[in-house]
Each structure stands twice: as structure tokens, then as C-alpha cells.
Design a protein around this motif. Sequence first.
Motif, PDB file in Angstrom:
ATOM      1  N   UNK A 503      11.469 -16.155  50.868  1.00 16.02           N
ATOM      2  CA  UNK A 503      11.370 -17.552  51.305  1.00 16.02           C
ATOM      3  C   UNK A 503      11.357 -18.499  50.115  1.00 16.02           C
ATOM      4  N   UNK A 504      10.576 -18.206  49.076  1.00 17.86           N
ATOM      5  CA  UNK A 504      10.525 -19.091  47.907  1.00 17.86           C
ATOM      6  C   UNK A 504      11.804 -18.956  47.077  1.00 17.86           C
ATOM      7  N   UNK A 505      12.416 -17.778  47.109  1.00 18.96           N
ATOM      8  CA  UNK A 505      13.714 -17.569  46.448  1.00 18.96           C
ATOM      9  C   UNK A 505      14.762 -18.510  47.043  1.00 18.96           C
ATOM     10  N   UNK A 506      14.852 -18.541  48.369  1.00 13.07           N
ATOM     11  CA  UNK A 506      15.811 -19.414  49.040  1.00 13.07           C
ATOM     12  C   UNK A 506      15.476 -20.882  48.802  1.00 13.07           C
ATOM     13  N   UNK A 507      14.175 -21.203  48.807  1.00 12.63           N
ATOM     14  CA  UNK A 507      13.762 -22.581  48.578  1.00 12.63           C
ATOM     15  C   UNK A 507      14.244 -23.068  47.214  1.00 12.63           C
ATOM     16  N   UNK A 508      14.081 -22.219  46.205  1.00  9.54           N
ATOM     17  CA  UNK A 508      14.483 -22.636  44.855  1.00  9.54           C
ATOM     18  C   UNK A 508      15.991 -22.612  44.701  1.00  9.54           C
ATOM     19  N   UNK A 509      16.623 -21.513  45.080  1.00  9.50           N
ATOM     20  CA  UNK A 509      18.054 -21.340  44.816  1.00  9.50           C
ATOM     21  C   UNK A 509      18.900 -22.272  45.692  1.00  9.50           C
ATOM     22  N   UNK A 510      18.648 -22.246  47.006  1.00 12.94           N
ATOM     23  CA  UNK A 510      19.486 -23.000  47.938  1.00 12.94           C
ATOM     24  C   UNK A 510      19.069 -24.467  48.048  1.00 12.94           C
ATOM     25  N   UNK A 511      17.799 -24.693  48.330  1.00 15.64           N
ATOM     26  CA  UNK A 511      17.367 -26.060  48.622  1.00 15.64           C
ATOM     27  C   UNK A 511      17.163 -26.904  47.370  1.00 15.64           C
ATOM     28  N   UNK A 512      16.449 -26.363  46.375  1.00 20.53           N
ATOM     29  CA  UNK A 512      16.143 -27.153  45.182  1.00 20.53           C
ATOM     30  C   UNK A 512      17.347 -27.262  44.255  1.00 20.53           C
TER      31      UNK A 512
END
Length: 735
Positions: A503-512
Motif C-alpha cells: 500500500x505505501x509502495x503504491x502510494x509513493x510510486x504511483x500517487x506521489x
Amino acid sequence: DIRYESVIKVFVDLYDKGLIYRGVRMVNWDPKALTAVSDEEVIYKESHSKLFYLRYYIDNVDASDPARYIVVATTRPETILGDTAVCVHPEDDRYRWLKGKRVIVPGVGRSVPVIMDEYVDREFGTGALKITPAHDINDYNLGIKYGLESIDIFNDNGTLNEKGAQYASMDRFACRKQIVKDLEAVDLIEKIEDYTNKVGHSERTDAVIEPKLSAQWFMKMEDVAKKALSVVEDDTIQFHPAKFKNTYRHWLENIKDWCISRQLWWGQRIPAYYFTIDGRTEVVVAENADAALLKARLQYPDARLAAGDLRQDEDVLDTWFSSWLWPIALFDGIRNPDNEEINYYYPTDTLITAPDIIFFWVARMIMAGYEYQGTMPFKNVYFTGIVRDKLGRKMSKSLGNSPDPLDLIARFGADGVRMGMMLSAPAGNDILFDDSLCEQGRNFNNKIWNAFRLVKGWEVSETETQPETSKVAVQWFEAKLQQTLTEIDDLFTKYRLSEALLAVYKLFWDNFSSWYLEMIKPAYGAPIDKVTYDATLGFFDALLRTLHPFMPFITEELWQALTPRKDGESIMVARQPELKPFDQSLIAEFEHAAELITNIRATRAKKNLSPKEALELQIVGTRENRFDSVVVKLANISAMNTVSEATAGATTFLVGTTQYAIPMTGLVNVEEEITKMEAELKHLEGFLVGVMKKLGNEKFMANAKPEVVALEQKKRSDAETKIATLKENIAALKK
């Protein structure tokens, strides 16, 4: 030494309670390590062996009698040297006539009784079973039941002893080959068949285990196991994942007394002391030699025993007899039961371990916890996956199939190795190790580092006004961050750690990185406004703190460099980001805008249009979205117009239920576009025919799973929508 003294103290206590005893029992013997091993240390492997059918002649039967012998099947013909009976089922009509008779052990000449017991499986082999009480646990139990002699034919190293007659000193497997040759020579083998069975091997040395009668120390397990089972069954102690409760239950419900002595050169020596009184060997158990001498003198005051009269047992304790005390002994709770540390820290919260030691360690720690502290040693047990090689074998030093962790760290970085492994390790599921796992972790580290360099490389303006795109981007990412933090918090409570990392991986890579930084990025050479920049540093700080439990090194490094820190400050003791309410509608609106931008970019690629060429975007109908400024910036839109009908020849697409159009006049070759669209239309119509045939097939509809039918129906719906859109676009271009 706290650990040593604690173990010895517990041994003496359990002995005094009658829970530890010494006796001659059938044990699992490792002929290579020359020691007994517990049931849990025996690994059963499939073996392709032989089933030998041997002739046992009836004793005192006339040579002319047609029923002169019975046939017994065995996988271990060498053990006939220790046979003391043959057993058949009392209701087996084939052998009722054998009641009260005796048979001759083939090649040995010993006359042994035929016994009848329901233990025999009438369907296996010939339904007649040779009984060797000294070398099989089930035979041993039958031997006790019927008072049979036990003849131990093996030395400790797996060779035959003097009771092996002419085979004495031969290795057991060499003896097997020779005895088969000898029996064939005198026509005592009926036949030989290929046979596949499970053979026990020592976990320590991989040697084939030999069941053996041996004097060992045992601990009674039945009573202590009951409490350990109930507290897991009622979730007083919770297993994560819960599926391991079944494994745990099966073991405890079938538990046997624990063989705790080992014949090794290392370990904690058993505190039992032997001495001789009137020709008898007596034993006392005490914490040390002085205490043992005192006990012996109290028991036999007239013997005038001296220290030299006592001899300590040479065996050592099973290593798990020490390890099962770990949660208590760590805080010196055995020697000092009411000390400050044990009262503060015990019970602990969570044990993290692998499921392959659920019996060796987890269950026994629970037993010790209730025995010596009266409560659980921990509240939760989190089972990690076992790392295996590409062949599915558990990684171990003996197999030499473990990669060098220092080499992996040199290639991928410590955080890369750690993150890659954790991301691919759902609770309790094994991991087939591959370097690509660590490579994925390294790539994520690079992504974080590059994002940091980008942000820290921007020039900041104190006077620049915050653009609308940046304002709405900050609002959106704050909501997205809070949504993800809420999800991660829930996943942590459920011990779904790999999903939390994902979840935090996707938050950083995709969203941020992929969206937020693009939304706020200033034009080339231009500064960024301070309001947006400060918000971005705050988001980066929150992301680093969220990532820190998974990736401790890079997050500490970047956190220190993100903003000035005081001496001694560390991300290790910084609090996790605080959970706050968030605007779900803002997230939904952005997802619509992101899909819109993606469709516009796809249209550019499909039509070979330059990203620098500004496009008009038509909105067919009405809709409201707070991210129109973001769409204009990221999709290079010259104008966004609301229309009742798309311009003729425009490329149209749907986002949700809203139709969008991009006029193509002057941008594309109409004839080429029509040709491409007609080819795609033909392909889709053919695809739809295939789907409709499947949905029209009564047999398929009757037998297919509901989710399969639903998938085919979705394929039909999607194809029909695309076909309709293509037809409209083709018609518009032909006008």
C-alpha cells in the motif's frame, strides 16, 4: 549464567513434580549423530524401495503337509534377526487355523509364536505381520501387550551386533542386501515387489532413523499440552494467519512424551547423579553436585557417601528444553520469579517465527509460560513464510542453497533486499527466492532517491502565488495519504505486513511520484511557490516515516537531509503520521481526472500526435470536477468546452459515464484513420461473435462457475460499447 541456571532449575522442579522421568522406551535413533532425536526432528521422505515376501514355515508340521508355511511381507528383511512373533488379524479367515501355532523365522531357525491382534491391516501385503519389538514402535507396543522378548540387533552406529549372528559388524543396509541373497539361495523368498513408502530421516544429519530401545529422559506432556491447546483454540493467543491453528491442534491432540535427553558432546548436561548402594544404582536430581550429595546422604544416611561416589549423567538436554523458557528466562523470571523486569515485560506482545518450529518452540513456550508464570508468554504469533530455492527446497546450510546475504546487500542494498523479500512474503506463505525480488527493492530505493533529488533541487520563491493546479494537488494528496494511512493501520492490526508495504509502495510510486510531483512541478527554470514546497516536504516526511519500518536505512538518511534536525533526532523514534478524516469525494474526482488524462495521452500515442501540440477537449453533456486545471496542465489542453454533441470526426471515449471528444480536424489523415478503425471494428466484431457463441451454449451456461459467466458477460458488454463508439467515429469521419 541466567540461561543455564534457569534450565537446570526447571529440570529439577519438573522432576520433583513427577513430570520428568527416566525409562527404557522406543526412541528415534540417529546412527550418524549417535543420539536420540524427538518425533518432531524426524523428516519423512518418499522412498522407492522393495517389498520382500518371506516364507515362515510352520513349526512341527509334516513335510508333506501342503500348508507348510505362510508368507509375510516386509520392507526390512534384515530385522528378521530380531523377530519374536508373527501377528495376524483374529477375524482373518485365511489364518484362523494358525491359532496356537508357532513359525520358524526364515534363515534364523528361531521358533516364534503366532499371535492374533486387531492391529494388523488385513489388506496390506499378505495380512501377516512379523513382530520385531526392539526395532519398531508398533511392534514394541505389541511386544509389551503379549510379553514378547525384545532382541536388539543393532549397535548405536547402525551396524549389527553379536545378536546378528553371521552378519555381525555389517552395516544395516549392506546386511539387507546380503540377507536377501542368502534367503533366495535357500528358497525362502516368495517374491520381491517395487514399493514406495515414507522413510524417516534425521533432520540433523539426514541419516535414516532407526527405531531403538534406549534408556532416556522423558517429560510427560499430556497435562501441560491441554492448557496450551485451549488458549490457542479460544484465541487467548492469536495465530496470524489463523490457518496454523489446525496444524497446532493436530500435534497437541496427538502429543507423546517428549524425549529430552541427547547423546551429544555439547549442550546443558542433565543434572542427574548416580551412585551405587548395595549393588543397586540409585539416582538423585539436583541443581549441582553439592546439592545432589546432600540429597543422596539424606536418602541413605548410613551409606557415608562422598562426592567421589556420585557420577553425573553424561547426556545433555535437547536444545529446545532451553529455548522453551526464552520469554521467561530472558527477564530472569525462573531464578527471580517476581523481579521488576519480568513483571513489566511479561507477557510479551508478538512472537515472529516460521511455521516449521510451531511444535519445537511455539507450543512449548506456551506450555512453559502457563507452568511458570501462570499466563501466556505472548499475545500474538505471526508466522512468516519460509524462504525456499527455485526447486522448492528449504534454504539451509547443509544443502548449500542459501545466497550470501552480504553479496545480496552489495548488489541490491540492505533496504533493497529487505523490501524485496517483505513485499513478496504474505503471512505464512513460502517464498521461492529469486534475485529479481531484491532487484525490485533496489529499484524502489532508486525511485525514492530520485524523487528526493527532484524536490530538493527546486528553487523556492517566497513571493510566488500558489497555482490552482498545486492547490488542488496538495488537497488531493493529503486525502490520498490519509486514506492509505488508514488502510495501513488496519492491515497492521491484521498482521498483513506485505500488504501494508504494498500500500505505501503504491502510494509513493504511483500517487506521489507519478501524479503529485507532476502536478506541482514548476515550468522549466521557474521556481516553486513556498506554500506548495512546504506541503511537499511535509508529505515526503510523512512518507519516509511510514516507510521506515520496512526500509530503515534510506529513510533515516533522507529524513536527516530533508530539513534541519537537532542533535540526536532520529526517524527511529519519530511518531508515525497521525490519522485524520479525509475527503473521499476529492479522491474519486481525481481518479476520474487521472483516467481522463490517461485517455488523452493514449489518443495522442494512437494518432501519432506530439505531446507539445495543444488539443481541444470537448465534454459531451455536463459534469463538475475540481481537477480541470490539472487536466489542462498534464494533458496539454488548449480549451475544455462543454457541448451537446461531439464535433464530426472527433475521437471520442468514455470515462465513467461521461463522454469526451477530441476534434481531429487538421490533425490526422482521415482515410488512414478510417482504415485503422475499420480494421479494429472487424476484429472486435469477430471477438464478439465468439463470446456470444459461448454465452449461447447451454452446456457452458449450465456448468460454468458464476464468476466465469460474469466475466464473459462483461467481455460482451465492453465489446459492444467499443463497437458502437467505433461505428460512430467512422460515420463522423465519413461525413
